[in-house]
Design a protein around this motif. Structure first.
Motif, PDB file in Angstrom:
ATOM      1  N   ILE A 406     -21.292  -9.614  33.816  1.00  0.00           N
ATOM      2  CA  ILE A 406     -22.067  -8.512  34.408  1.00  0.00           C
ATOM      3  C   ILE A 406     -23.490  -8.997  34.674  1.00  0.00           C
ATOM      4  CG2 ILE A 406     -22.992  -6.196  34.060  1.00  0.00           C
ATOM      5  CD1 ILE A 406     -19.990  -6.200  34.461  1.00  0.00           C
ATOM      6  N   TRP A 407     -23.949  -8.826  35.911  1.00  0.00           N
ATOM      7  CA  TRP A 407     -25.295  -9.281  36.278  1.00  0.00           C
ATOM      8  C   TRP A 407     -26.300  -8.134  36.262  1.00  0.00           C
ATOM      9  CZ3 TRP A 407     -26.793 -14.110  36.276  1.00  0.00           C
ATOM     10  CH2 TRP A 407     -28.038 -14.450  36.807  1.00  0.00           C
ATOM     11  N   CYS A 408     -25.877  -6.959  36.701  1.00  0.00           N
ATOM     12  CA  CYS A 408     -26.790  -5.819  36.765  1.00  0.00           C
ATOM     13  C   CYS A 408     -25.946  -4.546  36.847  1.00  0.00           C
ATOM     14  CB  CYS A 408     -27.714  -5.928  37.985  1.00  0.00           C
ATOM     15  SG  CYS A 408     -26.824  -5.977  39.570  1.00  0.00           S
ATOM     16  N   CYS A 409     -26.609  -3.423  36.849  1.00  0.00           N
ATOM     17  CA  CYS A 409     -25.899  -2.160  37.059  1.00  0.00           C
ATOM     18  C   CYS A 409     -26.653  -1.338  38.098  1.00  0.00           C
ATOM     19  CB  CYS A 409     -25.756  -1.386  35.747  1.00  0.00           C
ATOM     20  SG  CYS A 409     -27.303  -0.952  34.930  1.00  0.00           S
ATOM     21  N   PHE A 410     -25.939  -0.381  38.682  1.00  0.00           N
ATOM     22  CA  PHE A 410     -26.513   0.480  39.712  1.00  0.00           C
ATOM     23  C   PHE A 410     -25.971   1.885  39.489  1.00  0.00           C
ATOM     24  CE2 PHE A 410     -27.172   2.384  43.844  1.00  0.00           C
ATOM     25  CZ  PHE A 410     -28.375   1.821  44.270  1.00  0.00           C
ATOM     26  N   PRO A 411     -26.780   2.924  39.786  1.00  0.00           N
ATOM     27  CA  PRO A 411     -26.346   4.295  39.514  1.00  0.00           C
ATOM     28  C   PRO A 411     -25.072   4.677  40.261  1.00  0.00           C
ATOM     29  CG  PRO A 411     -28.710   4.221  39.931  1.00  0.00           C
ATOM     30  CD  PRO A 411     -28.171   2.866  40.274  1.00  0.00           C
ATOM     31  N   SER A 412     -24.190   5.390  39.527  1.00  0.00           N
ATOM     32  CA  SER A 412     -22.945   5.883  40.114  1.00  0.00           C
ATOM     33  C   SER A 412     -22.484   7.094  39.318  1.00  0.00           C
ATOM     34  CB  SER A 412     -21.885   4.778  40.124  1.00  0.00           C
ATOM     35  OG  SER A 412     -20.740   5.175  40.859  1.00  0.00           O
ATOM     36  N   SER A 413     -21.246   7.489  39.567  1.00  0.00           N
ATOM     37  CA  SER A 413     -20.672   8.650  38.884  1.00  0.00           C
ATOM     38  C   SER A 413     -20.392   8.299  37.422  1.00  0.00           C
ATOM     39  CB  SER A 413     -19.371   9.052  39.564  1.00  0.00           C
ATOM     40  OG  SER A 413     -18.426   7.997  39.452  1.00  0.00           O
ATOM     41  N   ASP A 414     -19.940   9.303  36.678  1.00  0.00           N
ATOM     42  CA  ASP A 414     -19.562   9.086  35.287  1.00  0.00           C
ATOM     43  C   ASP A 414     -18.157   9.609  35.076  1.00  0.00           C
ATOM     44  OD1 ASP A 414     -19.712   8.307  32.689  1.00  0.00           O
ATOM     45  OD2 ASP A 414     -21.114   9.851  32.037  1.00  0.00           O
ATOM     46  N   GLY A 415     -17.562   9.247  33.990  1.00  0.00           N
ATOM     47  CA  GLY A 415     -16.222   9.727  33.714  1.00  0.00           C
ATOM     48  C   GLY A 415     -16.190  11.106  33.090  1.00  0.00           C
ATOM     49  N   ALA A 489     -34.905  -6.278  37.296  1.00  0.00           N
ATOM     50  CA  ALA A 489     -34.087  -5.172  36.790  1.00  0.00           C
ATOM     51  C   ALA A 489     -34.776  -4.503  35.603  1.00  0.00           C
ATOM     52  CB  ALA A 489     -32.707  -5.680  36.396  1.00  0.00           C
ATOM     53  N   ARG A 490     -34.492  -3.216  35.427  1.00  0.00           N
ATOM     54  CA  ARG A 490     -35.126  -2.421  34.383  1.00  0.00           C
ATOM     55  C   ARG A 490     -34.116  -2.158  33.268  1.00  0.00           C
ATOM     56  NH1 ARG A 490     -36.650   3.405  36.305  1.00  0.00           N
ATOM     57  NH2 ARG A 490     -37.489   2.131  37.993  1.00  0.00           N
ATOM     58  N   ARG A 491     -34.498  -2.502  32.054  1.00  0.00           N
ATOM     59  CA  ARG A 491     -33.612  -2.227  30.928  1.00  0.00           C
ATOM     60  C   ARG A 491     -33.431  -0.720  30.760  1.00  0.00           C
ATOM     61  NH1 ARG A 491     -34.678  -5.990  25.610  1.00  0.00           N
ATOM     62  NH2 ARG A 491     -34.697  -8.025  26.638  1.00  0.00           N
ATOM     63  N   ILE A 492     -32.190  -0.315  30.539  1.00  0.00           N
ATOM     64  CA  ILE A 492     -31.901   1.078  30.202  1.00  0.00           C
ATOM     65  C   ILE A 492     -31.092   1.089  28.915  1.00  0.00           C
ATOM     66  CG2 ILE A 492     -32.001   1.903  32.577  1.00  0.00           C
ATOM     67  CD1 ILE A 492     -28.923   1.842  32.625  1.00  0.00           C
ATOM     68  N   ASP A 493     -31.081   2.223  28.240  1.00  0.00           N
ATOM     69  CA  ASP A 493     -30.320   2.353  26.994  1.00  0.00           C
ATOM     70  C   ASP A 493     -30.655   1.192  26.056  1.00  0.00           C
ATOM     71  OD1 ASP A 493     -28.539   3.446  25.219  1.00  0.00           O
ATOM     72  OD2 ASP A 493     -26.740   2.708  26.221  1.00  0.00           O
ATOM     73  N   ASP A 494     -31.942   0.958  25.887  1.00  0.00           N
ATOM     74  CA  ASP A 494     -32.430  -0.245  25.204  1.00  0.00           C
ATOM     75  C   ASP A 494     -32.447  -0.037  23.691  1.00  0.00           C
ATOM     76  OD1 ASP A 494     -33.450  -2.703  24.678  1.00  0.00           O
ATOM     77  OD2 ASP A 494     -35.397  -2.374  25.627  1.00  0.00           O
ATOM     78  N   GLY A 503     -32.165 -11.440  27.314  1.00  0.00           N
ATOM     79  CA  GLY A 503     -32.379 -10.180  28.021  1.00  0.00           C
ATOM     80  C   GLY A 503     -31.128  -9.666  28.697  1.00  0.00           C
ATOM     81  N   HIS A 504     -29.956 -10.114  28.236  1.00  0.00           N
ATOM     82  CA  HIS A 504     -28.694  -9.745  28.877  1.00  0.00           C
ATOM     83  C   HIS A 504     -27.889  -8.807  27.997  1.00  0.00           C
ATOM     84  CE1 HIS A 504     -24.394 -10.251  30.014  1.00  0.00           C
ATOM     85  NE2 HIS A 504     -24.912 -10.232  31.236  1.00  0.00           N
ATOM     86  N   SER A 505     -27.325  -7.780  28.611  1.00  0.00           N
ATOM     87  CA  SER A 505     -26.426  -6.842  27.950  1.00  0.00           C
ATOM     88  C   SER A 505     -25.044  -6.976  28.557  1.00  0.00           C
ATOM     89  CB  SER A 505     -26.934  -5.405  28.141  1.00  0.00           C
ATOM     90  OG  SER A 505     -25.910  -4.465  27.915  1.00  0.00           O
ATOM     91  N   LYS A 506     -24.010  -6.917  27.718  1.00  0.00           N
ATOM     92  CA  LYS A 506     -22.649  -6.989  28.246  1.00  0.00           C
ATOM     93  C   LYS A 506     -22.272  -5.730  29.010  1.00  0.00           C
ATOM     94  CE  LYS A 506     -20.814 -10.237  24.841  1.00  0.00           C
ATOM     95  NZ  LYS A 506     -19.784 -10.471  23.793  1.00  0.00           N
ATOM     96  N   ARG A 507     -23.002  -4.639  28.831  1.00  0.00           N
ATOM     97  CA  ARG A 507     -22.704  -3.393  29.551  1.00  0.00           C
ATOM     98  C   ARG A 507     -23.544  -3.236  30.812  1.00  0.00           C
ATOM     99  NH1 ARG A 507     -22.823   1.793  26.018  1.00  0.00           N
ATOM    100  NH2 ARG A 507     -24.869   1.012  25.337  1.00  0.00           N
ATOM    101  N   TYR A 508     -24.800  -3.714  30.764  1.00  0.00           N
ATOM    102  CA  TYR A 508     -25.731  -3.467  31.864  1.00  0.00           C
ATOM    103  C   TYR A 508     -26.210  -4.736  32.565  1.00  0.00           C
ATOM    104  CZ  TYR A 508     -26.010   0.939  29.291  1.00  0.00           C
ATOM    105  OH  TYR A 508     -25.705   2.109  28.652  1.00  0.00           O
TER     106      TYR A 508
END
Length: 548
Positions: A406-415, A489-494, A503-508
């Motif tokens: 995972i390189w980055c994340c972008f806003p989308s829907s949720d489950g 990129a901006r860290r979220i859920d830090d 500075g890498h997250s497996k989720r984000y």
């Protein structure tokens, strides 16, 4: 069991099993069997014991589940029908996912092998050249004699064992998964929805003060595009349209039920003249229709077309079938799907030769199975940007894949528990798309949908940001664009432990894409002369490290 190897003699060995529970039927006419080929009574009775799984209408192939132990019997009956070209048993990979083999083979000879030598070897093996593949030296797409059947695996293995052959595997096709999981454009900037503030955006509106993507071309490879939509109607918007799947032509418009590509294209670069803007509204759109199965030669050809016809960014919101994200016991969570050499070399071609040698930026949807992206040879390819999904609360979307790639994340829907239905974007006009004309699903005309999502939506969003970066600093290489996204990129859920020492997250990945910060970083690099073209002696810069 049969096997084939991807990546050469020492590459990944894929084992495929025959459980006598799958039937593959190819009709004499393209389209699904039910629609185009009226079968005889015995065949219909045999077919009544089958359950449809998926179809590949461009080649007239349908895949069915059979009662275990009955596939051979039922296939033999259906095979005798005059409307049927072939009926046989299908194979499964170790996770249980169906895999269809064709009698076509991808072969790449050693670079020093002459064309005459290659063609003699192929003829000696009984193979007919369907076409040479210009994106790799000594590469051919060839056909074995009709009726070869599973012996095509042995044929490919024998060729690969030759000293003058680098790569060889049969054309293996899987069911493609479009990466959508389940108002107005909260992913672009802060908004208020139903009286609630939603502030989980990618900072796109702020980036528009600098650029809206002028002079760039985003190629979206997907299932078809409503190119007559008013959001794709600006002067020069559509460039080099293509259908890579039969009937191959310059018409990428969608067929029945193909809504995905129009929504993806809208997220990337809709004009914003009606009710939806893309992340890069001034970018051009290169729409490539691809409805062939995952792993087909058509898939590889799409990348070559994109690179050779001026694409700057290539966006792919599809890949191997996802496991059910809410069901940890689903065996698909553990499936390993290798990237075929035919497609890998086509991506290599795009990255090496696209944009005048600076390389196309290839962006890929990570997947919607809440599983490891590292098992997906497509999204985990180190030359692509794997994009995860985050939701309107600034957290991981419930379905989004995770992993080192995972390189980055972008806003989308949720489950679940979402503040919004999803992403508002373009839809096929009228009653043909996701929204048949219901204002609760978008607009009353049915030209827009309010609930697009999954990493399918996140991927073209990140592709739009890549277009903003290249509009600001067009001399950046593909790897430099990838690095710009990383550092901006901006860290979220830090929370403690979410991000490692790199500075890498497996989720984000390295965080949620920030378009304004990315454009500023690109401008800074351009102003400082930190691009390849400013120092012709420097050569290609080292690509940024992929998390390992």
């Amino acid at each position: 069991m049969v096997t084939c190897r991807f990546g050469g003699t020492d590459g990944f060995r894929l084992e495929l099993l025959d459980h006598d529970d799958l039937v593959v039927v190819r009709t004499r006419r393209r389209g699904t069997r039910h629609e185009t080929a009226p079968l005889g009574r015995r065949s219909r009775e045999a077919g009544g014991r089958l359950s449809a799984l998926f179809g590949l209408p461009d080649v007239g192939v349908d895949v069915y589940a059979a009662p275990t132990g009955a596939a051979r019997e039922l296939a033999d009956i259906i095979h005798t029908d005059p409307e049927v070209r072939f009926a046989g048993r299908g194979l499964r990979d170790p996770s249980g996912a169906p895999v269809v083999y064709t009698e076509n083979v991808f072969v790449k000879f050693a670079d020093d092998a002459s064309a005459d030598h290659c063609e003699r070897v192929l003829a000696g093996a009984g193979l007919t050249v369907k076409r040479t593949l210009g994106y790799a030296r000594g590469a051919y797409f060839v056909a074995a004699p009709e009726g070869t059947g599973p012996a095509v695996f042995d044929l490919a293995e024998e060729l690969l064992d030759r000293d003058d052959v680098d790569l060889c595997h049969p054309e293996l096709i899987r069911e493609p998964s479009h990466r959508a999981a389940f108002p107005h454009q909260w992913h672009l900037g802060p908004v208020t929805v139903d009286g609630r503030s939603v502030d989980a955006h990618a900072n796109v509106v702020a980036a528009w003060q600098t650029t809206r993507g002028e002079g760039t071309t985003i190629c979206v490879i997907d299932d078809g595009f409503d190119i007559d939509h008013r959001e794709f109607s600006s002067d020069g918007k559509i460039v080099a349209p293509r259908s890579a799947s039969p009937p191959r032509s310059g018409d990428p418009r969608p067929g029945h039920g193909n809504h995905h590509g129009t929504a993806c294209a809208g997220v990337a670069c809709a004009d914003g003249v009606g009710e939806a803007s893309g992340v890069a509204p001034a970018a051009r759109l290169m729409p490539i229709r691809l409805v062939s199965g995952l792993g087909s030669q058509d898939e590889a050809d799409a990348f070559v077309w994109a690179a050779d016809h001026g694409a700057d960014i290539i966006s792919c919101s599809w890949g191997p079938r996802d496991g059910r994200w809410w069901d940890p016991s689903d065996p698909l969570h553990d499936q390993v799907v290798p990237l075929p050499d035919s497609t890998r070399l086509a991506i290599d071609h795009a990255v090496r030769n696209g944009r005048g040698g600076r390389g196309c930026v290839v962006v890929w949807a990570a997947g919607n199975g809440a599983e490891s992206v590292d098992n997906d040879g497509y999204a985990s390819n180190e030359q692509v940007i794997a994009v995860a999904a985050c939701n309107d609360r600034g957290e991981q979307s419930a379905y989004s894949d995770h992993g080192e790639a995972i390189w980055c994340c972008f806003p989308s829907s949720d489950g679940h528990e979402s503040l919004t239905p999803g992403i508002w974007t373009t839809d096929r006009r009228g009653r043909d798309g996701y929204n048949p004309g219901d204002s609760s699903l978008g607009d009353e005309r049915g030209d827009y949908t309010n609930s697009f999502g999954g990493t399918s939506s996140a991927c073209p969003g990140a592709a739009g940001v890549a277009a903003l970066i290249l509009a600001t600093a067009p001399e950046l290489t593909w790897s430099e664009v990838k690095d710009v996204i990383r550092v901006s990129a901006r860290r979220i859920d830090d929370t403690p432990g979410e991000y490692d020492e790199r500075g890498h997250s497996k989720r984000y990945g390295y965080g949620r894409v920030d378009a304004k910060a990315a454009v500023a970083e690109a401008a800074s690099r351009a102003a400082a002369g930190r691009t390849r073209s400013d120092d012709p002696e420097a050569g290609e810069p080292e690509p940024p490290l992929v998390p390992a």
